[in-house]
Design an enzyme around this catalytic site. Structure first.
Site, mmCIF file in Angstrom:
data_model
loop_
_atom_site.group_PDB
_atom_site.id
_atom_site.type_symbol
_atom_site.label_atom_id
_atom_site.label_comp_id
_atom_site.label_asym_id
_atom_site.label_seq_id
_atom_site.Cartn_x
_atom_site.Cartn_y
_atom_site.Cartn_z
ATOM 1 N N ASN A 179 -3.022 8.675 4.973
ATOM 2 C CA ASN A 179 -1.818 7.922 5.332
ATOM 3 C C ASN A 179 -1.639 7.730 6.825
ATOM 4 O O ASN A 179 -1.457 6.634 7.323
ATOM 5 C CB ASN A 179 -0.565 8.662 4.827
ATOM 6 N N HIS A 208 0.722 4.540 -2.414
ATOM 7 C CA HIS A 208 0.539 5.913 -1.924
ATOM 8 C C HIS A 208 1.747 6.793 -2.259
ATOM 9 O O HIS A 208 1.610 8.005 -2.378
ATOM 10 C CB HIS A 208 0.281 5.904 -0.416
ATOM 11 N N ARG A 244 0.827 -1.203 0.000
ATOM 12 C CA ARG A 244 0.000 0.000 0.000
ATOM 13 C C ARG A 244 0.868 1.261 0.000
ATOM 14 O O ARG A 244 0.559 2.261 -0.660
ATOM 15 C CB ARG A 244 -0.904 -0.020 1.241
ATOM 16 N N HIS A 304 -6.337 -5.711 -2.150
ATOM 17 C CA HIS A 304 -7.232 -5.739 -0.992
ATOM 18 C C HIS A 304 -7.620 -7.169 -0.599
ATOM 19 O O HIS A 304 -8.566 -7.361 0.146
ATOM 20 C CB HIS A 304 -8.473 -4.881 -1.245
HETATM 21 C C1 HEM Z 1 -8.724 1.808 -6.017
HETATM 22 C C2 HEM Z 1 -8.600 2.711 -5.080
HETATM 23 C C3 HEM Z 1 -8.228 2.359 -3.667
HETATM 24 C C4 HEM Z 1 -8.868 2.770 -2.552
HETATM 25 C C5 HEM Z 1 -10.083 3.676 -2.486
HETATM 26 C C6 HEM Z 1 -8.195 2.170 -1.429
HETATM 27 C C7 HEM Z 1 -8.537 2.365 -0.100
HETATM 28 C C8 HEM Z 1 -8.019 1.665 0.963
HETATM 29 C C9 HEM Z 1 -8.439 1.816 2.324
HETATM 30 C C10 HEM Z 1 -9.501 2.788 2.803
HETATM 31 C C11 HEM Z 1 -7.738 0.942 3.096
HETATM 32 C C12 HEM Z 1 -7.842 0.758 4.614
HETATM 33 C C13 HEM Z 1 -6.906 1.716 5.277
HETATM 34 C C14 HEM Z 1 -7.216 2.106 6.697
HETATM 35 O O1 HEM Z 1 -7.729 1.334 7.506
HETATM 36 O O2 HEM Z 1 -6.910 3.251 6.972
HETATM 37 C C15 HEM Z 1 -6.849 0.239 2.197
HETATM 38 C C16 HEM Z 1 -5.959 -0.731 2.585
HETATM 39 C C17 HEM Z 1 -5.072 -1.340 1.736
HETATM 40 N N1 HEM Z 1 -4.863 -1.018 0.407
HETATM 41 FE FE1 HEM Z 1 -6.025 0.149 -0.728
HETATM 42 N N2 HEM Z 1 -7.165 1.412 -1.882
HETATM 43 C C18 HEM Z 1 -7.138 1.500 -3.248
HETATM 44 C C19 HEM Z 1 -6.198 0.919 -4.080
HETATM 45 C C20 HEM Z 1 -5.134 0.172 -3.643
HETATM 46 C C21 HEM Z 1 -4.025 -0.226 -4.468
HETATM 47 C C22 HEM Z 1 -3.839 0.195 -5.921
HETATM 48 C C23 HEM Z 1 -3.199 -0.970 -3.688
HETATM 49 C C24 HEM Z 1 -1.888 -1.617 -4.043
HETATM 50 C C25 HEM Z 1 -1.587 -2.106 -5.209
HETATM 51 C C26 HEM Z 1 -3.805 -1.049 -2.381
HETATM 52 C C27 HEM Z 1 -3.313 -1.776 -1.325
HETATM 53 C C28 HEM Z 1 -3.877 -1.825 -0.067
HETATM 54 C C29 HEM Z 1 -3.432 -2.731 0.978
HETATM 55 C C30 HEM Z 1 -2.383 -3.815 0.846
HETATM 56 C C31 HEM Z 1 -4.175 -2.414 2.123
HETATM 57 C C32 HEM Z 1 -4.040 -3.046 3.521
HETATM 58 C C33 HEM Z 1 -2.994 -2.253 4.281
HETATM 59 C C34 HEM Z 1 -2.641 -2.743 5.659
HETATM 60 O O3 HEM Z 1 -3.165 -3.745 6.123
HETATM 61 O O4 HEM Z 1 -1.789 -2.089 6.283
HETATM 62 N N3 HEM Z 1 -4.962 -0.324 -2.384
HETATM 63 N N4 HEM Z 1 -7.025 0.709 0.900
#
Ligand code: HEM
Ligand SMILES: *[C@@H]1O[C@H](CO)[C@@H](O)[C@H](O)[C@H]1NC(C)=O
Ligand SMILES: *[C@@H]1O[C@H](CO)[C@@H](O)[C@H](O)[C@H]1NC(C)=O
Length: 335
Positions: A102, A73, A69, A201
């Site tokens: 972030n 970002h 993630r 995700h």
């Molecule tokens: C399409 C638009 C996207 C949105 C709206 C989005 C939004 C989010 C949100 C809201 C979370 C939870 C964060 C929290 O609890 O604060 C999350 C987690 C995560 N996102 Fe996304 N995301 C997107 C795209 C991506 C992309 C492109 C990747 C990587 C290629 C990604 C990888 C991840 C990962 C691995 C997590 C888990 C992080 C953790 O457990 O620390 N996301 N995302």
């Protein structure tokens, strides 16, 4: 170069033309990233990052999710230039880390610090923080998903990091597919990239606060989001009981295999089991639902599409050659 001078001997226009040709070739060849960029300058660079990532993931698989993630970002704000890694300072009190997109939830910074510290001993001022982060994301994908691929490198580190740029460039979990399409196309990525990358995700966690309005206070006619499967919604209500508590509580984005990067994310979406509104929207929009179903059915189609999209995401607006710097410490710009 000497060759051009010989063939153009005594012919000034020809010399000028050749010089121009030479310079433009130079610019073209240095403005791109290369696989194995550190092969001669720091041959163990990628292995050192891989070992640091694997150590971290063995202790906490969530750090792998965090690193994937973090790379996303980073790339969406001023390109993949490690601007996400910069701490706030007296002269720049609000770096990207302070953004609500972030700050409260990005994790894995220590893993990058550790890899960087080792690299500075073996090959000082050689391996950029932006490349370390790109390698670390790839190594996490390999560890958690068993998917291996090469990462072109040669990125340089930026010197600027601004909170508001993160807030405006990183998509919200409430985004519609049209909004996602707009934000990703600003970075040169298309609908297929959005759907493929969202497969990330299938690992990691989300705070309840980012989706619990879908369970408790959806709109005037529906308390619960009707696009969410009823049984799943009641399970999630047990885990995220109230809006008030939902800032602290976290749940896995994919409850079935929370530490396995795979296509189960898409199977969840097909069943109405997406947590974030932006995830479920991919299934519910005619722009993307066919791709979601295809990835749900064929993991072997999703994997190379994911790798391709990660590679293109990793080359967004990169600094190369004499642009930027190689930071000595990933959290601070060089003096
Ligand atoms: C399409 C638009 C996207 C949105 C709206 C989005 C939004 C989010 C949100 C809201 C979370 C939870 C964060 C929290 O609890 O604060 C999350 C987690 C995560 N996102 Fe996304 N995301 C997107 C795209 C991506 C992309 C492109 C990747 C990587 C290629 C990604 C990888 C991840 C990962 C691995 C997590 C888990 C992080 C953790 O457990 O620390 N996301 N995302
Ligand atoms: C998402 O939308 C809901 C309902 O409109 C709102 O209460 C919530 O604050 C929004 N969340 C984010 C992260 O924008
Ligand atoms: C609430 O959401 C549902 C499903 O998206 C929609 O059909 C309905 O019109 C919405 N009601 C209001 C008052 O916005």
């Amino acid at each position: 170069m000497a060759y051009f001078i010989i063939i153009c001997k005594h012919n000034m226009p020809c010399l000028i033309f050749c010089l121009f040709l030479y310079l433009s070739l130079c610019i073209i060849s240095t403005a791109t990233l290369d696989i194995g960029y550190y092969q001669s300058t720091c041959p163990s660079a990628e292995a050192i990052v891989r070992r640091a990532v694997n150590r971290a993931i063995t202790q906490d698989p969530g750090l792998g999710a965090g690193l994937i993630r973090m790379h996303f970002h980073d790339c969406f704000v001023r390109g993949c230039d490690a601007s996400i890694l910069l701490d706030s300072t007296l002269s720049n009190p609000s770096s990207e880390k302070e953004s609500p997109a972030n700050g409260p939830s990005l994790r894995g910074f220590e893993v990058i610090d550790e890899a960087k510290a080792e690299l500075e001993i073996i090959c000082p001022r050689t391996v950029s923080c932006a490349d370390i982060l790109a390698f670390a994301a790839r190594d996490s994908v390999q560890e958690l998903g068993g998917i291996s691929y090469n990462v072109p490198s040669g990125r340089k580190d930026g010197t600027i990091s601004i909170k508001d740029e993160a807030t405006t460039n990183i998509p919200s979990p409430n985004s519609t597919v049209e909004q996602l399409q707009q934000m990703f196309s600003n970075k040169g990525l298309n609908l297929q990239d959005i759907v493929a990358l969202s497969g990330a995700h299938s690992i990691g966690m989300t705070r309840c606060s980012l989706f619990s309005h879908r369970l408790h206070t959806f709109n005037a006619t529906h308390l619960q989001d009707p696009s969410m499967e009823v049984k799943f919604a009641s399970e999630m209500k047990d885990k995220c009981p109230s809006l008030a508590a939902s800032e602290q509580v976290k749940v896995p984005l994919d409850g079935l295999t929370p530490s396995r990067l795979d296509n189960k994310y898409y199977r969840n979406l097909v069943k109405g089991r997406g947590l974030l509104a932006s995830d479920q929207a991919l299934m519910d929009s005619p722009l993307t639902s066919k791709m979601v179903k295809r990835f749900a059915k064929y993991g072997r189609v999703w994997m190379p599409t994911f790798v391709d999209a990660m590679t293109r995401m990793g080359s967004i607006e990169v600094l190369t050659s004499s642009q930027g710097e190689v930071r000595r410490h990933c959290r601070i710009v060089n003096l």
